[in-house]
Design a protein around this motif. Structure first.
Motif, short mmCIF file in Angstrom:
data_model
loop_
_atom_site.label_atom_id
_atom_site.label_comp_id
_atom_site.label_asym_id
_atom_site.label_seq_id
_atom_site.Cartn_x
_atom_site.Cartn_y
_atom_site.Cartn_z
N SER A 70 0.99 -1.20 0.08
CA SER A 70 -0.01 0.16 0.04
C SER A 70 0.97 1.35 -0.04
O SER A 70 1.79 1.09 0.77
CB SER A 70 -0.97 -0.06 1.18
N PHE A 71 0.36 2.23 -0.85
CA PHE A 71 1.22 3.38 -0.75
C PHE A 71 0.54 4.70 -0.42
O PHE A 71 -0.66 4.72 -0.41
CB PHE A 71 1.78 3.63 -2.18
N TYR A 72 1.00 5.53 0.36
CA TYR A 72 0.49 6.53 1.07
C TYR A 72 1.08 7.99 0.63
O TYR A 72 2.08 8.28 0.32
CB TYR A 72 0.39 6.49 2.78
N PHE A 73 -0.16 8.97 0.59
CA PHE A 73 0.29 10.63 0.42
C PHE A 73 -0.20 11.02 1.65
O PHE A 73 -1.57 11.08 1.73
CB PHE A 73 -0.16 11.08 -0.88
N ARG A 74 0.39 11.84 2.37
CA ARG A 74 -0.04 12.51 3.45
C ARG A 74 -0.82 11.60 4.44
O ARG A 74 -2.20 11.88 4.82
CB ARG A 74 -0.91 13.74 3.29
N ASN A 75 -0.52 10.28 4.77
CA ASN A 75 -1.10 9.44 5.63
C ASN A 75 -2.31 8.83 5.00
O ASN A 75 -3.32 8.23 5.61
CB ASN A 75 -1.44 10.03 7.04
N ILE A 76 -2.74 9.19 3.85
CA ILE A 76 -4.02 8.54 3.06
C ILE A 76 -3.57 7.46 1.95
O ILE A 76 -2.76 7.99 1.21
CB ILE A 76 -4.83 9.70 2.36
N CYS A 77 -4.00 6.50 1.97
CA CYS A 77 -3.73 5.29 1.05
C CYS A 77 -4.33 5.79 -0.42
O CYS A 77 -5.44 5.80 -0.24
CB CYS A 77 -4.16 4.02 1.64
N PHE A 78 -3.62 5.79 -1.21
CA PHE A 78 -3.99 6.08 -2.61
C PHE A 78 -3.76 4.93 -3.58
O PHE A 78 -4.52 4.94 -4.46
CB PHE A 78 -3.42 7.21 -3.14
N TRP A 79 -3.03 3.89 -3.16
CA TRP A 79 -2.84 2.96 -4.24
C TRP A 79 -2.40 1.53 -3.54
O TRP A 79 -1.62 1.64 -2.55
CB TRP A 79 -1.79 3.20 -5.15
N GLN A 80 -3.07 0.59 -3.89
CA GLN A 80 -2.57 -1.06 -3.52
C GLN A 80 -2.47 -1.66 -4.75
O GLN A 80 -2.80 -1.68 -5.65
CB GLN A 80 -3.88 -1.53 -2.95
N THR A 81 -1.04 -2.45 -4.65
CA THR A 81 -0.53 -2.86 -5.81
C THR A 81 -1.46 -4.36 -6.07
O THR A 81 -1.88 -4.85 -5.19
CB THR A 81 0.96 -3.32 -5.62
N GLY A 82 -1.13 -4.76 -7.39
CA GLY A 82 -1.95 -5.96 -7.81
C GLY A 82 -3.44 -5.98 -7.96
O GLY A 82 -3.93 -7.18 -8.22
N LEU A 83 -4.13 -4.94 -7.56
CA LEU A 83 -5.65 -5.04 -7.67
C LEU A 83 -5.95 -5.04 -9.17
O LEU A 83 -6.99 -5.79 -9.55
CB LEU A 83 -6.26 -3.76 -7.08
N GLN A 84 -5.10 -4.55 -10.32
CA GLN A 84 -5.50 -4.55 -11.41
C GLN A 84 -5.25 -6.23 -12.14
O GLN A 84 -6.30 -6.81 -12.73
CB GLN A 84 -4.63 -3.70 -12.57
N ARG A 85 -4.31 -6.94 -11.57
CA ARG A 85 -4.36 -8.21 -11.78
C ARG A 85 -5.41 -9.00 -11.32
O ARG A 85 -5.79 -10.03 -12.17
CB ARG A 85 -2.93 -8.93 -11.30
N LEU A 86 -6.04 -8.71 -9.99
CA LEU A 86 -7.06 -9.43 -9.62
C LEU A 86 -8.22 -9.21 -10.61
O LEU A 86 -9.07 -9.98 -10.51
CB LEU A 86 -7.28 -8.94 -8.22
N ALA A 87 -8.23 -7.96 -11.00
CA ALA A 87 -9.46 -7.60 -11.81
C ALA A 87 -9.71 -8.65 -13.29
O ALA A 87 -10.62 -8.84 -13.63
CB ALA A 87 -9.51 -6.07 -12.19
N PHE A 88 -8.33 -8.70 -13.63
CA PHE A 88 -8.19 -9.55 -14.88
C PHE A 88 -8.27 -10.98 -14.63
O PHE A 88 -8.66 -11.85 -15.46
CB PHE A 88 -7.00 -9.08 -15.54
N SER A 89 -7.86 -11.31 -13.47
CA SER A 89 -7.87 -12.96 -13.19
C SER A 89 -9.07 -13.59 -13.15
O SER A 89 -10.09 -13.43 -12.85
CB SER A 89 -7.32 -12.97 -11.67
N ARG A 90 -8.97 -14.77 -13.88
CA ARG A 90 -10.25 -15.74 -13.87
C ARG A 90 -10.54 -16.52 -12.62
O ARG A 90 -11.35 -17.19 -12.56
CB ARG A 90 -10.07 -16.65 -15.22
N LYS A 91 -9.55 -16.55 -11.65
CA LYS A 91 -9.52 -17.00 -10.49
C LYS A 91 -10.88 -16.66 -9.77
O LYS A 91 -11.55 -17.45 -8.89
CB LYS A 91 -8.48 -17.38 -9.88
N PHE A 92 -11.05 -15.23 -9.84
CA PHE A 92 -11.83 -14.80 -8.73
C PHE A 92 -13.27 -14.12 -9.29
O PHE A 92 -13.41 -13.45 -10.44
CB PHE A 92 -11.41 -13.70 -7.95
#
Length: 387
Positions: A70-92
């Motif tokens: 997770s990546f933060y700017f001024r203590n606010i999370c704006f990005w989590q890695t891997g979420l785009q892969r999950l969106a494309f994955s046929r597993k979920f």
């Protein structure tokens, strides 16, 4: 497409382990739940679950947990890695996102997931009711992406319905702590031990107030110290036990000295051990959280201790709904010390009269704020999406 479920919380907080453990047992129709979370400490400083749960078999207390960042700017999370892969994955088939509109990665991933026919779920506070017009519009657009929304409170559900989100998409899942473990500790202590612990902090006829949480500005603990001073001047001596630490400790200590109640404000320090915390809460007469109440309410109520917090609900945390006036606590007019003093006095009278009892305090927690309750709501909301 397979029928598995991806769950992406904001963080894997340790207190969520019991409910995530129960949810991980989900095996209906061949489906499994996999949790995606960053194991590193974030700006909130919330205690996180040990990463050892990643490698343990679910049948032995482990959880299907994949590490992301997770990546933060001024203590606010704006990005989590891997979420785009999950969106494309046929597993979920279903993806359960943490529903905060400032997470750019969630907007992108949820949009892709829907375009591929996946079901999108948000687990969220929803709309608080204190947003400005633009922020409310943005959040409402964000929540329209979801097929189903899991909410921490009825207040949040009502706000979303008012914003035009269909009620049938909304499920109130509340929050929970490890209630079974807390009750186990509670049942192991007897009345003699309770009295001994209490007298370690105050002497009869003094009453003991308690707060548990971080000593931070939004908790408004200066109001509690002022209330203690006023109650003592009026012949109702109380002491306040503060369990926790934070940036406000020095200022609170100085305020107590200025008001002449330095011996009545007891700084216990930080503690996360329920074997210690539960007896401390159980011996206290009232838990007072003058600012936002949050998990403090659940922690105190399960120990049979009523809770007082402020009545400005759009600026509260969702757990305020566990407090039932005259049954498990009270609400005072936000920022009003005199009204806080009045509510403390009334609550003490209700305890002495038997109107408020440990059993009446626990009732709402045991019915609607347990990991088992959350699991049942999760299943009820998710099952139709797998059909």
């Amino acid at each position: 497409m397979e029928r598995h479920i991806a769950l992406i919380p904001d963080r894997f907080a340790l207190y969520r382990y019991p409910v995530f453990r129960l949810i991980s047992e989900y095996r209906r129709s061949g489906s499994e739940v996999v949790i995606f979370a960053d194991p590193r400490e974030d700006p909130s400083r919330v205690r996180l679950a040990p990463t050892e749960f990643c490698s343990m078999d679910p049948d032995e207390g482990g959880i299907r947990w994949q590490k992301i960042r997770s990546f933060y700017f001024r203590n606010i999370c704006f990005w989590q890695t891997g979420l785009q892969r999950l969106a494309f994955s046929r597993k979920f088939r279903v993806i359960v996102y943490w529903g905060e509109a400032h997470r750019v990665s969630t907007w992108l991933s949820a949009t892709i997931a829907k375009s591929f026919g996946k079901k999108v779920v948000f687990w969220t506070h929803g709309i608080y009711g204190n947003e400005g017009r633009l922020k409310k519009i943005i959040r409402t657009c964000f929540y329209r992406l979801a097929d189903t929304i899991l909410l921490y409170s009825e207040h949040g559900r009502q706000e979303l319905v008012s914003a035009g989100i269909p009620a049938e998409r909304l499920h109130v899942i509340n929050n929970s702590l490890d209630v079974s473990a807390q009750l186990e500790v509670l049942n192991s202590i007897d009345d003699a031990y309770v009295e001994k612990v209490k007298r370690g902090f105050c002497e009869a006829p003094e009453r003991l107030l308690v707060f548990i949480g971080r000593l931070e500005p939004q908790k408004c603990l200066h109001l509690l110290i002022h209330a203690v001073a006023r109650l003592r001047k009026r012949g109702s001596p109380v002491k306040a036990l503060l369990i926790g630490d934070g940036i406000e400790r020095s200022a609170l200590s100085q305020l107590a000295m200025q008001l002449g109640v330095e011996n009545d404000i007891l700084f216990y320090g930080e503690c996360y051990d329920d074997a210690v915390i539960v007896p401390l809460l159980a011996v206290s007469d009232i838990c007072v959280s003058p600012g936002e109440v949050g998990l403090t309410a659940m922690h105190a109520l399960v120990c049979g201790t009523p809770v007082i917090s402020h009545d400005d609900f759009p600026n509260q945390m969702p757990e305020f709904e566990a407090i039932k006036v005259g049954k498990s606590g009270a609400f005072y007019r936000r920022g009003d010390v005199e009204d806080l003093v009045k509510r403390i006095s009334t609550c003490l009278a209700d305890i002495d009269s038997g109107r408020i009892t440990p059993e009446s305090c626990r009732e709402q927690i045991l019915s609607s704020y347990t990991p088992e309750f959350q699991r049942s709501v999760f299943y009820r909301a998710i099952d139709p999406l797998l059909a």
